[in-house]
Design an enzyme around this catalytic site. Sequence first.
Site, mmCIF file in Angstrom:
data_model
loop_
_atom_site.group_PDB
_atom_site.id
_atom_site.type_symbol
_atom_site.label_atom_id
_atom_site.label_comp_id
_atom_site.label_asym_id
_atom_site.label_seq_id
_atom_site.Cartn_x
_atom_site.Cartn_y
_atom_site.Cartn_z
ATOM 1 C CD GLN A 86 -42.638 -51.333 -24.267
ATOM 2 O OE1 GLN A 86 -41.538 -51.404 -23.739
ATOM 3 N NE2 GLN A 86 -42.872 -51.848 -25.472
ATOM 4 N NE ARG A 121 -36.389 -49.869 -23.221
ATOM 5 C CZ ARG A 121 -35.233 -49.226 -23.097
ATOM 6 N NH1 ARG A 121 -35.226 -47.913 -22.973
ATOM 7 N NH2 ARG A 121 -34.097 -49.878 -23.086
ATOM 8 C CD GLU A 122 -39.228 -44.409 -16.831
ATOM 9 O OE1 GLU A 122 -38.021 -44.310 -16.489
ATOM 10 O OE2 GLU A 122 -39.863 -43.468 -17.348
ATOM 11 C CG ASN A 130 -39.827 -52.712 -21.175
ATOM 12 O OD1 ASN A 130 -38.916 -52.897 -20.386
ATOM 13 N ND2 ASN A 130 -39.780 -53.126 -22.419
ATOM 14 C CB SER A 146 -38.323 -58.083 -28.249
ATOM 15 O OG SER A 146 -38.796 -56.914 -27.626
ATOM 16 C CB THR A 202 -32.004 -47.305 -32.528
ATOM 17 O OG1 THR A 202 -32.647 -46.320 -31.739
ATOM 18 C CG2 THR A 202 -31.898 -48.590 -31.728
ATOM 19 C CG MET A 218 -21.691 -28.077 -57.855
ATOM 20 S SD MET A 218 -23.225 -28.545 -58.578
ATOM 21 C CE MET A 218 -22.715 -29.803 -59.746
ATOM 22 C CB CYS A 232 -22.685 -38.460 -63.252
ATOM 23 S SG CYS A 232 -21.794 -39.848 -62.522
#
Length: 537
Positions: free
Chosen positions: A41, A43-44, A73, A112, A138, A293, A445
């Site tokens: 796709q 997308r701009e 898009n 979407s 994101t 560690m 642990c």
Amino acid sequence: MPKADIDYSLYLVTGRELLPEGKDYYESLEESLQGGVTVVQVREKDIDTGEFVEIARRTKEITDKYNVPLLINDRIDVYLAVRCAGIHIGQSDMPLAQARALAGDDAVIGISVGNIDEAQAAIAGHADYVGVGAVWPTGSKDVTKKVKLGPDGVGRVLDVLAESKTPAVAIGGIHAPNVPFLLHGSISPNARNSLDGIAVISAVVASKTPREAAANLRNIVDSFKRVRRSAPAAPAFVLESSPVRSTEALVSGVAALMEVIQREVPLVHQITNNVVINDSANATLAIGASPIMATNPRDVADLSPAIGALLVNFGTITDKEGMLVAGRQANVNRKPLVYDPVAVGATSFRRETSKELLAHWQPTVIKGNAAEIGALAQLTEVESRGVDSVGKGFADPANVVRTLARKRAAIVVLTGEEDYLSDGDVVLRTSNGHALLGKITGSGCMTGTLVASFCAAARLHHLAGGKGSVFENDSQLVQGDMLLGALAGVLVFNCAAERAAERDDVRGPGTFRAALIDELANMPAADLVKRAKVEIL
């Protein structure tokens, strides 16, 4: 022309602003197609129409070369100018019905969706596919105001789409380490439906090696689809060439790993809570492994290629950035990653931190008590009081660990008076240990420490030509029998506790703690074989 038949397995959304310095957009695109991208796709958002059309035209020349469909898009005018496979629209873009009227019946139109209502509207509007998200936060686009669905939320949307058979891809914060959890964790609640693919931007576009990045993602999706085709209710991963084993064979395998760990001395990287650092290091040394560690993000990145396994125990959550980096590097380097989500259900901060970690990397083993496993499984039968479990326990612990192992694509270890381990198919129950373990700090642990150490030994045994199976958790191939490694960690720790409690010099918790380290160092494999109480359920 007829409507394109699209394989949505690996859906690439372009983002030229994310390209690494010196990387050409068209070069990156072609390499990603060579790696296995199945649909693109363009997308701009911030260029004029003429430039958009030219980019789309040149992009189509490349995608046509690889017989990969191209979508645009939002911009129907650009779609009409280049005559590609179709368009994708968002909820704030042109209405679906109007887009269909303008683009025509031959255009593939996706939309979407972020909730059940939007999914139902997409079905009613005869969308050809839906993009479900955002799954996680994101940086590729502004989704800060949108609800992050997570795999469970994606699953609820998939349940709505099941009857219509509308294809669905997930988008938002997706990269190789979290793809297995997304794919398996988003199977719809009624197991009727699963994702047809994943949509990514930065995971490929921002890579300096987009061919390899795309190939890795495509392999994950293909692995998932193979499992789903073979059996919809199959485990989230497979133990390839793993024979049906008796309890005797399992215990014998544990004894063999005790020898491996002494011979190979694996380096075990541990990011653990401040309360148990010293005990965990001593326990690691006692069984024959070597502890380190480190917590600094730069330090852990450099260490990762040399380690045998990684333990992330977030009991005091003071090194989150180091945990994020170390876990990602463990996945990249295909090293066992043991996750111990201490008191994960006790506070909202712990729950949020756990979600963030699991969105960044894929654990090989998840180890916890009933409250911790219950929190990850979203069950309320057992509650947390600090690091302790409160309640009678699960009515069916075997089913809990099996189900969570399938959903999380990991070995799950549930510790308690009896311990339950599962790879999503087989469930093991062990009943060794001693009541004094509940009287000292950090016994759980230290169990995680031993699990990580023996998973490292299992991997080394396989690499040396041993008869271990190959544990495939989709995103990373962790070589060696990880279920056996987890079992070894549990058995060795609990059998050493029994030996320590039997000593004449043990008078209570204080002397028991010291004796426990001694017995971890001194326990003969033959004595473990004699003591081990293991059942295959």
